[in-house]
Write a protein that holds these residues in place. Structure first.
Motif, PDB file in Angstrom:
ATOM      1  N   LYS A  31      71.943  42.974  97.271  1.00 24.08           N
ATOM      2  CA  LYS A  31      72.439  43.211  95.902  1.00 24.08           C
ATOM      3  C   LYS A  31      72.158  42.019  94.998  1.00 24.08           C
ATOM      4  O   LYS A  31      72.564  42.006  93.825  1.00 24.08           O
ATOM      5  CB  LYS A  31      73.957  43.467  95.939  1.00 24.08           C
ATOM      6  N   GLY A  32      71.559  40.961  95.563  1.00 23.51           N
ATOM      7  CA  GLY A  32      71.232  39.760  94.770  1.00 23.51           C
ATOM      8  C   GLY A  32      72.447  38.907  94.445  1.00 23.51           C
ATOM      9  O   GLY A  32      72.443  38.133  93.491  1.00 23.51           O
ATOM     10  N   LEU A  33      73.518  39.009  95.250  1.00 17.84           N
ATOM     11  CA  LEU A  33      74.769  38.319  94.896  1.00 17.84           C
ATOM     12  C   LEU A  33      75.019  37.025  95.672  1.00 17.84           C
ATOM     13  O   LEU A  33      75.939  36.277  95.336  1.00 17.84           O
ATOM     14  CB  LEU A  33      75.956  39.269  95.123  1.00 17.84           C
ATOM     15  N   ILE A  34      74.233  36.760  96.718  1.00 17.21           N
ATOM     16  CA  ILE A  34      74.539  35.605  97.570  1.00 17.21           C
ATOM     17  C   ILE A  34      74.154  34.286  96.891  1.00 17.21           C
ATOM     18  O   ILE A  34      73.059  34.140  96.355  1.00 17.21           O
ATOM     19  CB  ILE A  34      73.796  35.707  98.927  1.00 17.21           C
ATOM     20  N   ARG A  35      75.112  33.336  96.899  1.00 16.30           N
ATOM     21  CA  ARG A  35      74.839  31.970  96.426  1.00 16.30           C
ATOM     22  C   ARG A  35      75.180  31.029  97.580  1.00 16.30           C
ATOM     23  O   ARG A  35      76.348  30.907  97.947  1.00 16.30           O
ATOM     24  CB  ARG A  35      75.713  31.622  95.209  1.00 16.30           C
ATOM     25  N   ASP A  36      74.146  30.396  98.153  1.00 17.00           N
ATOM     26  CA  ASP A  36      74.369  29.539  99.317  1.00 17.00           C
ATOM     27  C   ASP A  36      74.863  28.158  98.905  1.00 17.00           C
ATOM     28  O   ASP A  36      74.337  27.558  97.971  1.00 17.00           O
ATOM     29  CB  ASP A  36      73.070  29.391 100.111  1.00 17.00           C
ATOM     30  N   VAL A  37      75.857  27.683  99.648  1.00 17.18           N
ATOM     31  CA  VAL A  37      76.445  26.375  99.383  1.00 17.18           C
ATOM     32  C   VAL A  37      76.489  25.622 100.711  1.00 17.18           C
ATOM     33  O   VAL A  37      76.782  26.214 101.750  1.00 17.18           O
ATOM     34  CB  VAL A  37      77.872  26.580  98.786  1.00 17.18           C
ATOM     35  N   ASN A  38      76.218  24.300 100.661  1.00 17.37           N
ATOM     36  CA  ASN A  38      76.208  23.497 101.891  1.00 17.37           C
ATOM     37  C   ASN A  38      77.631  23.059 102.256  1.00 17.37           C
ATOM     38  O   ASN A  38      78.168  22.114 101.678  1.00 17.37           O
ATOM     39  CB  ASN A  38      75.296  22.276 101.683  1.00 17.37           C
TER      40      ASN A  38
END
Ligand code: AP5
Ligand code: MG
Length: 209
Positions: A180-187
């Motif tokens: 859905k294009g919603l993932i935002r990866d964070v470390n």
């Protein structure tokens, strides 16, 4: 903004949700905290959930779907919310899709070798705040003053079961929301303050567009 914080046990979902909730004035909704508070109060729901939680297994979908669905209908959620620990299965994500839309899914990725230490050293407060013994903490919560406690499911063997459950049942959500294009990866391996900054940047960028 309607946000989901996704991540393995100990990734820092609760820690970051608490900070982002204060900074952006969004309600922090943790299904884990709601279930634990029910156990503490001895409700029917708490009694139903306890055996699953203590074994490191998920509480049945229909139970948590009802809890989260009712909570996001409350008036304080009308301008957005942070879901911490929900959804955790594809069935839960599909049920959520029926009642609301989501703006971003913050995927807090953490090295699995850090997880056991983070969780066995964690101390919790009923208000949802979590601490780590390495922070040189006292017996009470610095936010609300209540006595800190250790979660019953924070034993090493239960943590291993929770990590397996995450890999099998929750990690597929990365693909579900990725499509859905919603993932935002964070470390999530970074210092807590740096993780907060990274999440803030995602939110600020979203609000600019
Ligand atoms: P839940 O309470 O959601 O537990 P979890 O997903 O296992 O996640 P944790 O709360 O353990 O980790 P966290 O990511 O919040 O980490 P935290 O910020 O505290 O669920 C518990 C149980 O309830 C489940 O197993 C299930 O049975 C049931 N349940 C809940 N929701 C459900 C659902 N939707 N469906 C079915 N069942 C459900 O941080 C951990 C520690 O690390 C802390 O000590 C913290 O101080 C430290 N730390 C955090 N960030 C950092 C950092 N950047 N650097 C160093 N230390 C850090
Ligand atoms: Mg948590």
């Amino acid at each position: 903004m309607r946000l989901i914080f996704l991540g393995a046990p100990g990734a820092g979902k609760g820690t970051q949700a608490s900070k982002i909730s204060e900074k952006y004035n969004l309600p922090h909704i943790s299904t884990g905290d709601i279930l634990r508070n029910n156990i503490k109060q001895g409700t029917e729901l708490g009694m139903q959930a306890k055996a699953f939680i203590d074994a490191g297994q998920l509480v049945p979908d229909e139970v948590v779907i009802n809890i989260a669905g009712a909570r996001i209908k409350e008036s304080d959620c009308s301008n957005g919310f942070i879901l911490d620990g929900f959804p955790r299965t594809v069935a839960q994500a599909e049920a959520l899709d029926i009642v609301t839309s989501i703006d971003a899914v913050i995927n807090i990725a953490v090295d699995p070798t850090l997880i056991v230490n983070r969780i066995t050293g964690r101390r919790m407060c009923v208000c949802g705040e979590s601490f780590h013994v390495s922070m040189g903490i006292g017996k009470t919560c610095t936010k609300c003053g209540a006595e800190l406690y250790q979660r019953d499911d924070d034993k090493e063997e239960t943590v291993v079961a929770r990590m397996e459950v995450y890999d099998k049942q929750t990690a597929p959500l990365i693909q579900f929301y990725g499509k859905k294009g919603l993932i935002r990866d964070v470390n999530g391996n970074a210092l807590m303050a740096d993780v907060t900054n990274e999440i803030s940047k995602v939110i600020d960028d979203y609000n600019k567009n």
